[in-house]
Design a protein around this motif. Structure first.
Motif, short mmCIF file in Angstrom:
data_model
loop_
_atom_site.label_atom_id
_atom_site.label_comp_id
_atom_site.label_asym_id
_atom_site.label_seq_id
_atom_site.Cartn_x
_atom_site.Cartn_y
_atom_site.Cartn_z
N ALA A 84 0.92 -1.22 -0.09
CA ALA A 84 -0.11 0.11 0.05
C ALA A 84 0.74 1.22 0.10
N LYS A 102 2.26 1.47 -3.48
CA LYS A 102 1.39 1.40 -4.59
C LYS A 102 1.73 0.24 -5.53
N CYS A 149 -5.10 -2.31 -10.36
CA CYS A 149 -3.73 -2.59 -10.04
C CYS A 149 -2.91 -1.57 -11.43
N LYS A 190 -3.54 2.67 -8.92
CA LYS A 190 -3.75 2.95 -7.78
C LYS A 190 -3.25 1.93 -6.62
N GLY A 191 -2.57 1.32 -6.95
CA GLY A 191 -2.02 0.25 -5.99
C GLY A 191 -2.74 -1.34 -5.57
#
Length: 378
Positions: A211, A214, A272, A276-277
């Motif tokens: 997280a 990302k 992904c 956006k992670g």
């Protein structure tokens, strides 16, 4: 094109019931159908995957053949284990086929995948033949890892195992996702673990790092309801595994429906790839066998429970019924595929005993017990 022709024809009242329109309708139904399915539960997401998907006849037959091959392969592995031709650890995947096939249909062959020790199905979907998998299970040189890996350690291109330590593959998957990000190749890593591993500290550490950076990582919890012999309710204070990423968005998906899994995986992969992670998916599924071949699987659950899942939610039966009811395939066609698959599996098993002796007539291979039915062919 067929759909457009059909809609234009139906606008003309004089031709609405004509044979040509009926023919177009039938052909369209045979080639392409829209199928509704169960809506995914969401965590930290405003919008989720679609609740219906297009399925072509070609796709449906491909998914059916792949899942049925996986099922028959695992049943053959069960038989070979009981004959003591396969030894040691052996974790079977029957019941969970829609997870592997749906995930594979939702990503690209160039994307990366790593899983735990219940790995035979993913080894097959990543391109390894049944012969190589069974040879690996029996410790033969013709196996995918030359007989050195066995049940838990099989590998293929963009497939990193097969890992025997509970949860240990999750940090490795985060590392693979870091490599994808570093190379800037728009690839993702699918990192799988089970409900039994979901309480491991290293998983939450991986979530945190993914997280922060990302990383393009799809964390997937295959929740088959039991970690070894312990039910999820007895093992986890929270069984909402798709929410356990906390700050990572999550999806709860029907893991017994191959189309639901496919659409959810596409959604997750797109998320992904957009930068956006990471994202977390929980696939609700079920294994028919015990945890491993040393576990009969009925001391902590009833035979009736297993049978109920088989009768109501079996992933192969559901896809077959869906295709037949929508005139996308006939029962005879499905039976022909089943016969072909059984033959393929039997030939792969027979391959294990070829060329044991040089220039000898076929002879029974006794192995470690007198009940083995395989023959040696020079």
């Amino acid at each position: 094109v067929l759909k457009l022709l059909l809609s234009k024809s139906e606008k003309n009242a004089g031709f609405a019931d004509s044979p040509s329109v009926s023919a177009i309708s039938i052909v369209f139904n045979l080639l392409l159908c829209t199928h509704p399915f169960k809506k995914c539960e969401l965590h930290r997401l405003d919008q989720g995957p679609p609740t219906q998907a297009l399925l072509t006849r070609e796709q449906g037959l491909k998914y059916y053949r792949t899942m049925q091959t996986m099922r028959r392969m695992e049943l053959k592995a069960d038989q070979l284990y009981k004959q003591k031709i396969i030894r040691g650890f052996c974790h079977l995947y029957d019941g969970q086929e829609a997870c592997a096939v749906g995930i594979e249909a939702g990503i690209n062959p160039s994307d990366h995948l790593i899983t735990a020790y219940r790995a035979h199905g993913y080894t097959y979907t990543r391109g390894v033949s049944v012969k190589e998998i069974l040879a690996e299970l029996t410790g033969r040189r013709g196996g995918v890892a030359k007989g050195k890996g066995g049940s838990m350690h099989m590998y293929a291109k963009h497939f990193y195992g097969g890992n025997g330590i509970v949860g240990a593959q999750v940090p490795l998957g985060a590392g693979l996702a870091l490599a994808c990000q570093y190379k800037g190749n728009n690839e993702v890593c699918v990192t799988l673990y089970g409900d039994g591993a979901a309480n491991q500290g290293q998983i939450f550490e991986s979530f945190n790092m993914a997280a922060l950076w990302k990383l393009p990582c799809i964390f997937i919890c295959e929740n088959n309801k039991y970690g070894m012999g312990t039910s999820v309710e007895r093992a986890s204070a929270s069984t909402d595994y798709f929410k356990r990423g906390d700050f990572i968005p999550g999806l709860k998906v029907d893991g017994m429906d191959v189309l639901t899994v496919r659409e959810a995986t596409k959604f997750a992969a797109d998320y992904c790839r957009s930068g956006k992670g990471p994202i977390l998916m929980e696939l609700e599924t079920y294994r028919y066998h015990g945890h491993s071949m040393s576990d009969p699987g009925v001391s902590y659950r009833t035979r009736e429970e297993i049978q109920e899942v088989r009768s109501k939610s079996d992933p192969i039966s559901m896809l077959k019924d869906r295709m037949i009811s929508n005139n996308m395939a006939s029962l005879e066609e499905i039976k022909e595929i089943d016969v072909e698959i059984r033959k393929e599996i039997e030939e792969a098993a027979q391959f294990l005993c070829n060329h044991i002796f040089y220039n000898e007539p076929p002879m029974e291979v006794r192995g470690t017990n007198p009940w083995s039915k395989l023959k040696s062919i020079s």
